[in-house]
Motif scaffolding. Structure first.
Motif, PDB file in Angstrom:
ATOM      1  N   ALA A 283       0.773  -1.370  -0.161  1.00  0.00           N
ATOM      2  CA  ALA A 283      -0.034  -0.087   0.075  1.00  0.00           C
ATOM      3  C   ALA A 283       1.011   1.285  -0.055  1.00  0.00           C
ATOM      4  CB  ALA A 283      -0.808  -0.044   1.381  1.00  0.00           C
ATOM      5  N   THR A 284       0.329   2.272  -0.608  1.00  0.00           N
ATOM      6  CA  THR A 284       1.059   3.700  -0.378  1.00  0.00           C
ATOM      7  C   THR A 284       1.064   4.258   1.058  1.00  0.00           C
ATOM      8  OG1 THR A 284      -1.017   4.612  -0.990  1.00  0.00           O
ATOM      9  CG2 THR A 284       0.617   4.421  -2.863  1.00  0.00           C
ATOM     10  N   VAL A 285       1.861   4.643   1.566  1.00  0.00           N
ATOM     11  CA  VAL A 285       2.016   5.113   2.756  1.00  0.00           C
ATOM     12  C   VAL A 285       1.110   6.342   2.821  1.00  0.00           C
ATOM     13  CG1 VAL A 285       4.291   4.707   3.417  1.00  0.00           C
ATOM     14  CG2 VAL A 285       3.928   6.837   2.315  1.00  0.00           C
ATOM     15  N   ALA A 286       0.641   7.196   1.877  1.00  0.00           N
ATOM     16  CA  ALA A 286       0.011   8.289   1.918  1.00  0.00           C
ATOM     17  C   ALA A 286      -1.737   7.843   1.940  1.00  0.00           C
ATOM     18  CB  ALA A 286       0.108   9.188   0.748  1.00  0.00           C
ATOM     19  N   PHE A 287      -2.051   6.632   1.865  1.00  0.00           N
ATOM     20  CA  PHE A 287      -3.330   6.164   1.814  1.00  0.00           C
ATOM     21  C   PHE A 287      -3.620   5.248   3.184  1.00  0.00           C
ATOM     22  CE2 PHE A 287      -6.998   3.625   0.191  1.00  0.00           C
ATOM     23  CZ  PHE A 287      -7.904   4.647   0.082  1.00  0.00           C
ATOM     24  N   GLY A 288      -4.216   5.654   4.082  1.00  0.00           N
ATOM     25  CA  GLY A 288      -4.456   4.902   5.347  1.00  0.00           C
ATOM     26  C   GLY A 288      -5.326   3.890   5.133  1.00  0.00           C
ATOM     27  N   MET A 289      -5.100   2.483   5.612  1.00  0.00           N
ATOM     28  CA  MET A 289      -5.731   1.300   5.113  1.00  0.00           C
ATOM     29  C   MET A 289      -7.075   1.359   6.078  1.00  0.00           C
ATOM     30  SD  MET A 289      -3.350  -1.700   4.003  1.00  0.00           S
ATOM     31  CE  MET A 289      -4.719  -2.819   3.810  1.00  0.00           C
ATOM     32  N   GLY A 290      -6.821   1.807   7.140  1.00  0.00           N
ATOM     33  CA  GLY A 290      -8.181   1.776   8.214  1.00  0.00           C
ATOM     34  C   GLY A 290      -8.461   0.284   8.639  1.00  0.00           C
ATOM     35  N   ILE A 291      -7.831  -0.811   8.424  1.00  0.00           N
ATOM     36  CA  ILE A 291      -8.459  -1.984   8.654  1.00  0.00           C
ATOM     37  C   ILE A 291      -7.968  -2.551  10.282  1.00  0.00           C
ATOM     38  CG2 ILE A 291      -8.193  -4.559   7.810  1.00  0.00           C
ATOM     39  CD1 ILE A 291      -7.853  -3.355   5.131  1.00  0.00           C
ATOM     40  N   ASP A 292      -9.080  -3.044  10.799  1.00  0.00           N
ATOM     41  CA  ASP A 292      -9.088  -3.405  12.197  1.00  0.00           C
ATOM     42  C   ASP A 292      -8.597  -4.574  12.170  1.00  0.00           C
ATOM     43  OD1 ASP A 292      -8.711  -3.282  15.077  1.00  0.00           O
ATOM     44  OD2 ASP A 292     -10.993  -3.229  15.088  1.00  0.00           O
ATOM     45  N   PRO A 305       9.041   6.772   5.509  1.00  0.00           N
ATOM     46  CA  PRO A 305       7.760   7.426   5.907  1.00  0.00           C
ATOM     47  C   PRO A 305       8.084   8.907   5.937  1.00  0.00           C
ATOM     48  CG  PRO A 305       8.256   5.484   7.450  1.00  0.00           C
ATOM     49  CD  PRO A 305       9.548   5.731   6.663  1.00  0.00           C
ATOM     50  N   LYS A 306       7.012   9.708   6.037  1.00  0.00           N
ATOM     51  CA  LYS A 306       7.266  11.040   6.027  1.00  0.00           C
ATOM     52  C   LYS A 306       7.692  11.733   7.169  1.00  0.00           C
ATOM     53  CE  LYS A 306       3.509  12.128   2.509  1.00  0.00           C
ATOM     54  NZ  LYS A 306       2.286  12.881   2.478  1.00  0.00           N
ATOM     55  N   SER A 307       7.528  11.091   8.421  1.00  0.00           N
ATOM     56  CA  SER A 307       7.522  11.699   9.792  1.00  0.00           C
ATOM     57  C   SER A 307       7.807  10.378  10.955  1.00  0.00           C
ATOM     58  CB  SER A 307       6.806  12.801  10.004  1.00  0.00           C
ATOM     59  OG  SER A 307       5.332  12.158  10.099  1.00  0.00           O
ATOM     60  N   VAL A 308       8.164  10.731  12.090  1.00  0.00           N
ATOM     61  CA  VAL A 308       8.144   9.844  13.167  1.00  0.00           C
ATOM     62  C   VAL A 308       6.726   9.309  13.347  1.00  0.00           C
ATOM     63  CG1 VAL A 308       8.599   9.259  15.569  1.00  0.00           C
ATOM     64  CG2 VAL A 308      10.148  10.622  14.092  1.00  0.00           C
ATOM     65  N   GLU A 309       5.737  10.541  13.430  1.00  0.00           N
ATOM     66  CA  GLU A 309       4.229  10.113  13.716  1.00  0.00           C
ATOM     67  C   GLU A 309       3.738   9.251  12.542  1.00  0.00           C
ATOM     68  OE1 GLU A 309       4.840  14.341  14.939  1.00  0.00           O
ATOM     69  OE2 GLU A 309       5.485  13.160  13.468  1.00  0.00           O
ATOM     70  N   GLY A 310       4.151   9.521  11.229  1.00  0.00           N
ATOM     71  CA  GLY A 310       3.569   8.502  10.161  1.00  0.00           C
ATOM     72  C   GLY A 310       4.108   7.198  10.441  1.00  0.00           C
ATOM     73  N   GLN A 313       2.410   5.565  13.170  1.00  0.00           N
ATOM     74  CA  GLN A 313       0.984   5.059  12.958  1.00  0.00           C
ATOM     75  C   GLN A 313       0.986   3.762  12.137  1.00  0.00           C
ATOM     76  OE1 GLN A 313      -1.596   8.053  11.194  1.00  0.00           O
ATOM     77  NE2 GLN A 313      -2.687   7.964  13.185  1.00  0.00           N
ATOM     78  N   GLU A 314       2.018   3.662  11.154  1.00  0.00           N
ATOM     79  CA  GLU A 314       2.088   2.522  10.126  1.00  0.00           C
ATOM     80  C   GLU A 314       2.488   1.495  10.883  1.00  0.00           C
ATOM     81  OE1 GLU A 314       4.085   5.031   7.315  1.00  0.00           O
ATOM     82  OE2 GLU A 314       2.394   6.127   7.096  1.00  0.00           O
ATOM     83  N   ILE A 315       3.424   1.347  11.561  1.00  0.00           N
ATOM     84  CA  ILE A 315       4.103   0.188  12.275  1.00  0.00           C
ATOM     85  C   ILE A 315       3.082  -0.416  13.326  1.00  0.00           C
ATOM     86  CG2 ILE A 315       6.317   0.419  11.663  1.00  0.00           C
ATOM     87  CD1 ILE A 315       6.755   1.130  14.909  1.00  0.00           C
ATOM     88  N   GLY A 316       2.273   0.588  13.778  1.00  0.00           N
ATOM     89  CA  GLY A 316       1.238   0.140  14.775  1.00  0.00           C
ATOM     90  C   GLY A 316       0.139  -0.738  14.165  1.00  0.00           C
ATOM     91  N   ARG A 317       0.090  -0.800  13.041  1.00  0.00           N
ATOM     92  CA  ARG A 317      -0.972  -1.801  12.526  1.00  0.00           C
ATOM     93  C   ARG A 317      -0.483  -3.235  12.864  1.00  0.00           C
ATOM     94  NH1 ARG A 317      -4.433   1.438  10.107  1.00  0.00           N
ATOM     95  NH2 ARG A 317      -3.353   3.270   8.784  1.00  0.00           N
ATOM     96  N   ALA A 318       0.548  -3.570  13.239  1.00  0.00           N
ATOM     97  CA  ALA A 318       1.267  -4.841  13.423  1.00  0.00           C
ATOM     98  C   ALA A 318       1.123  -5.385  14.895  1.00  0.00           C
ATOM     99  CB  ALA A 318       2.454  -5.009  13.108  1.00  0.00           C
ATOM    100  N   GLY A 319       0.689  -6.336  15.111  1.00  0.00           N
ATOM    101  CA  GLY A 319       0.671  -7.023  16.502  1.00  0.00           C
ATOM    102  C   GLY A 319      -0.502  -6.477  17.356  1.00  0.00           C
TER     103      GLY A 319
END
Length: 679
Positions: A283-292, A305-310, A313-319
């Motif tokens: 997926a593109t980093v600019a497009f949030g998947m938003g899948i739970d 990524p663009k920033s520490v925040e980005g 958030q993106e690695i936070g989808r794991a685990g």
């Protein structure tokens, strides 16, 4: 809280709250304005879903992620909760069913995207529906300084005031600056009950690596985790598709996912990702998947990524299920240049671009960290931590060396070059490479020329990366990436401090085919800014970009950096009409400041090559306004008269007098004719 505890068990199936949830739920149930910063996977959604069931009336949930809203509505409905969503992803039947449930007063939770707040019918609808609470997910999107800014989030504060109800805002990433903006935008500056529940996700293994054949690195990473669900984030849509194909050819089940796909196809990918255990989504980093999806076992970044925040958030989808998960983030100089150009080409004001550069520097600091990555990551969010033992640097501490001498040489080069050049040019100076630009600026005569030959260009790039990560130098957004020295660097330059650098990122990588750049690394940020200005003019006129200026014209501007309209007129492809229409705007980009004001008559002469002559005659005019002796009655020529002199270039006093009159010819003629004769 007895009711909440009972519903926690009967509806959501949990015997107890997770740490921090009970206090937040209690504040929201009591109707207090609430701001909760919780780690991804920490149970944010429960903190507004559960109060919605305890409280009377309807809770409206505003979220930017359609897929996530759909997942939550489906989960709530499956648990017997009356929930619905109004999004662009709805079918007509779904939308009709939501409106019918609202009219009957049956819904407890209504999800909607922030864009819907722009509709004139939304506020009357919510008033009729008896809204008693507003919940805002991903509240950091309200921050105009953030990486996920959504303009429609600015309407939420107006909605709160119009409905007169409490608001609960939730986010997983919000530094101090962003939290302050959330309070201002959503709570009218009145401090809500704030809960900061920590950012640590100890089950996630953190790892970074310098790019060295990145496709192979991603394939190697996924091969070792075959059969596990994972996400690969890429910087462009095209790369998501090509990398998904490569993973498929390597025997993985992989699909691309980005904002340019048809909605039905995106929805199918989302459904399959939730249902199939071994699927990889690219997926593109600019497009949030938003899948739970709680059991994503790994996340990889093929691009920075663009920033520490980005990144967080993106690695936070794991685990999210609390089980072990892994990450890998690749980065290299091309990523950094790409992110820098994105910031420099942004239409944002200078102070925001400077803030974005600082955020990128913080991410580079994480990428080039020398000790535990989790300590570095949590420190960014204001938390202290012990070494985690669950990151690549704890697994294998990197080899370090005293880089004080190298850094001092680099800082000296920055200062000797007047803080006006980027890393590419500075490296040419340090390594003694006498390029055309180095000779043009006589930097081959500097004392620092050639003092850094012990390192090659790639190694110096790594040193400058680490210097930016340590915030010793920063790119100046007003000077297109030119590096300037920070206060933190002064003790090092004076010999009062030392610097430790990582040795592993200086290692020479395997060489492969490299695409030829349009301009040097030094000129790339300026070329990006010039292209952004060209795009703005082209879009305004609704013409192709090349109609404004061809690429080769912008390349020549970036390389020669004209400082005046006269110099701009000598750039290939800049004719009189284009100079008049676009000259000052593009000159302002190059100068990093508004172009000097100029009389219209003088501006027109720039295109014909008479501008320099006009300036020389203007100097004569200023000197002789009161005559050679300086005591005569003032006399002057107009700019139009001087323009006529430049164009017709009279060679004698009679010809001069015919243009300006006898008296003026007597005062100015001899000196100006002498100047004309020297041309």
């Amino acid at each position: 809280m007895d009711t909440a505890q009972a519903l926690l068990s009967s509806v959501f199936g949990f015997d107890a709250f997770r740490p921090g949830q009970a206090e937040i739920v209690g504040a929201v149930v009591d109707g207090r304005d609430t701001l909760a910063i919780m780690p991804t996977g920490g149970g944010k959604s429960l903190c507004y879903q559960l109060p919605a069931l305890v409280r009377d009336g309807l809770t409206v949930v505003i979220s930017p992620l359609i897929a996530l809203m759909r997942d939550q509505v489906q989960g709530l409905q499956a648990a017997g909760v009356a929930a619905g969503a109004l999004t662009s992803g709805n079918t007509d039947e779904e939308t009709d069913a939501v409106f019918a449930a609202l009219s009957r007063g049956e819904l407890k939770l209504l999800y909607m995207a922030p864009e819907r707040l722009a509709s004139g019918g939304t506020l009357p609808l919510l008033r009729r529906s008896g809204v008693t609470l507003i919940a805002v997910d991903e509240a950091h999107c309200v921050s105009q300084w953030g990486h996920d800014f959504r303009p429609d989030y600015l309407r939420i504060g107006e909605l709160k005031r119009a409905l007169g109800v409490p608001l609960a805002a939730f986010t997983a990433t919000a530094d101090e600056e962003t939290r302050a903006e959330i309070v201002t935008r959503l709570f009218d500056g009145r401090q809500p009950d704030t809960f900061l529940r920590g950012f640590d996700r100890p089950n996630i293994h953190l790892a970074f690596a310098v790019k060295d054949s990145p496709r192979r690195q991603i394939l190697d990473f996924t091969r070792a985790r075959k059969g596990q669900s994972g996400i690969v984030y890429c910087g462009t849509r095209a790369k998501t598709e090509s990398l998904a194909r490569a993973l498929t050819e390597a025997g993985h089940l992989a699909l691309a996912y980005h904002g340019g796909m048809e909605p039905d196809l995106r929805r199918d990918v989302e459904r399959r990702f939730q249902q199939e255990d071994e699927l990889i989504v690219v997926a593109t980093v600019a497009f949030g998947m938003g899948i739970d999806k709680p059991d994503i076992r790994w996340v990889a970044h093929a691009d920075l990524p663009k920033s520490v925040e980005g990144y967080y958030q993106e690695i936070g989808r794991a685990g999210r299920d609390g089980a072990p998960a892994e990450t890998l983030t690749l980065f290299g100089p091309d990523d950094i240049r790409f992110r820098r150009s994105q910031i420099d080409e942004s239409p944002a004001p200078p102070e925001r671009r400077a803030a974005d550069h600082a955020r990128l520097n913080a991410l580079l600091g994480l990428a080039e960290a020398q000790h535990c990555r989790r300590q570095t990551l949590l420190a960014y969010f204001g938390e202290a931590a012990e070494p985690c033992g669950n990151c690549d640097l704890c697994d294998t501490p990197p080899a370090l060396f005293d880089g004080t001498t190298a850094v001092r040489k680099a800082l000296s080069a920055v200062l000797r070059c007047d803080e006006g050049f980027g890393a590419g040019h500075l490296i040419d100076v340090l390594t003694g490479k006498a390029t055309d630009k180095v000779r043009q600026w006589t930097h081959d005569r500097l004392s620092v020329f050639g003092v850094g030959r012990e390192y090659d260009k790639r190694q110096w790039n790594a040193i400058f990366r680490q210097m930016m990560g340590a915030d010793l130098v920063r790119p100046n957004p007003e000077r297109h990436g030119a590096l300037y020295m920070t206060e933190a660097a002064i003790p090092i330059l004076k010999g009062e401090g030392t610097v430790t650098l990582r040795k592993d990122t200086l290692a020479v990588a395997r060489k492969g085919p490299v695409a030829k750049a349009l301009v040097s690394e030094e000129d790339a940020p300026l070329l990006s800014a010039l292209k952004a200005k060209r795009r703005a003019f082209a879009e305004e006129a609704r013409v192709p970009a090349y109609v404004v200026f061809a690429d080769r014209t912008l390349i020549e501007m970036a390389e020669k950096r004209p400082a005046t309209l006269d110099e701009m007129a000598r750039i290939g492809g800049v004719g009189a009409k284009k100079l008049e229409r676009y000259g000052e705007a593009f000159l302002s980009v190059i100068l990093g400041a508004p172009a000097p004001e100029m009389h219209p008559a003088r501006r027109k002469l720039s295109a014909s090559g008479g501008g320099d002559l006009f300036d020389r005659l203007q100097d004569v005019h200023s000197r002789l306004t009161r005559g050679e002796c300086g005591t005569l009655k003032p006399m002057s020529l107009t700019a139009s008269q001087i323009t006529k002199i430049v164009r017709q270039r009279p060679r004698d006093l009679d010809g001069f007098a015919r243009l300006v009159g006898e008296r003026q010819a007597e005062r100015f003629g001899p000196a100006m004719i002498e100047v004309l004769g020297s041309v």
